[in-house]
Design a protein around this motif. Structure first.
Motif, mmCIF file in Angstrom:
data_model
loop_
_atom_site.group_PDB
_atom_site.id
_atom_site.type_symbol
_atom_site.label_atom_id
_atom_site.label_comp_id
_atom_site.label_asym_id
_atom_site.label_seq_id
_atom_site.Cartn_x
_atom_site.Cartn_y
_atom_site.Cartn_z
ATOM 1 N N GLY A 101 0.811 -1.212 0.000
ATOM 2 C CA GLY A 101 0.000 0.000 0.000
ATOM 3 C C GLY A 101 0.840 1.255 0.000
ATOM 4 O O GLY A 101 2.064 1.211 0.140
ATOM 5 N N PRO A 102 0.197 2.395 -0.128
ATOM 6 C CA PRO A 102 0.921 3.668 -0.237
ATOM 7 C C PRO A 102 1.682 4.067 1.027
ATOM 8 O O PRO A 102 2.691 4.741 0.958
ATOM 9 C CB PRO A 102 -0.186 4.684 -0.545
ATOM 10 C CG PRO A 102 -1.451 4.041 -0.097
ATOM 11 C CD PRO A 102 -1.244 2.566 -0.220
ATOM 12 N N ARG A 103 1.221 3.626 2.177
ATOM 13 C CA ARG A 103 1.896 3.974 3.434
ATOM 14 C C ARG A 103 2.772 2.850 3.962
ATOM 15 O O ARG A 103 3.309 2.943 5.052
ATOM 16 C CB ARG A 103 0.860 4.361 4.488
ATOM 17 C CG ARG A 103 0.187 5.670 4.174
ATOM 18 C CD ARG A 103 -0.711 6.119 5.310
ATOM 19 N NE ARG A 103 -1.909 6.682 4.725
ATOM 20 C CZ ARG A 103 -3.115 6.141 4.769
ATOM 21 N NH1 ARG A 103 -3.318 5.025 5.411
ATOM 22 N NH2 ARG A 103 -4.134 6.719 4.191
ATOM 23 N N GLY A 104 2.879 1.773 3.220
ATOM 24 C CA GLY A 104 3.721 0.656 3.634
ATOM 25 C C GLY A 104 3.182 -0.127 4.806
ATOM 26 O O GLY A 104 3.936 -0.747 5.545
ATOM 27 N N GLN A 105 1.835 -0.095 5.003
ATOM 28 C CA GLN A 105 1.255 -0.860 6.105
ATOM 29 C C GLN A 105 1.481 -2.360 5.859
ATOM 30 O O GLN A 105 1.533 -2.806 4.728
ATOM 31 C CB GLN A 105 -0.240 -0.542 6.299
ATOM 32 C CG GLN A 105 -1.104 -0.793 5.100
ATOM 33 C CD GLN A 105 -1.247 0.403 4.183
ATOM 34 O OE1 GLN A 105 -0.332 1.194 4.022
ATOM 35 N NE2 GLN A 105 -2.399 0.531 3.553
ATOM 36 N N LEU A 106 1.637 -3.111 6.946
ATOM 37 C CA LEU A 106 1.915 -4.534 6.838
ATOM 38 C C LEU A 106 0.650 -5.320 6.486
ATOM 39 O O LEU A 106 -0.401 -5.095 7.071
ATOM 40 C CB LEU A 106 2.500 -5.067 8.144
ATOM 41 C CG LEU A 106 3.874 -4.524 8.523
ATOM 42 C CD1 LEU A 106 4.302 -5.092 9.866
ATOM 43 C CD2 LEU A 106 4.903 -4.843 7.467
#
Length: 75
Positions: free
Chosen positions: A43-48
């Motif tokens: 995702g755009p925010r690098g969520q796991l």
């Protein structure tokens, strides 16, 4: 059988933790399957997000079949 599979899941999780390349992988139950994978940034925010890597399918009392996810995402 759910209780038996949960015990097998715990043993498999412990085995994965013993080795550096597999340390940190999760193991979850899905019917007669043990699914192992890693949490990867997405995702755009690098969520796991959980990304399944391998599936062990129970085919007998002490036997499992192995499926490994290909680079295409298919097993």
């Amino acid at each position: 059988m759910k209780k038996e599979m949960e015990g097998t899941r715990s043993k498999f999780q412990a085995m994965l933790e013993l080795h550096e390349p597999t340390r940190g992988m999760y193991v979850r139950l899905y019917g007669d399957h043990l699914i192992a994978g890693r949490e990867e940034p997405a995702g755009p925010r690098g969520q796991l997000e959980k990304e399944d890597r391998i599936r062990l399918t129970r085919i007998g009392p002490s036997r499992y079949g192995l499926s490994v996810k290909r680079h295409t995402g298919r097993s």
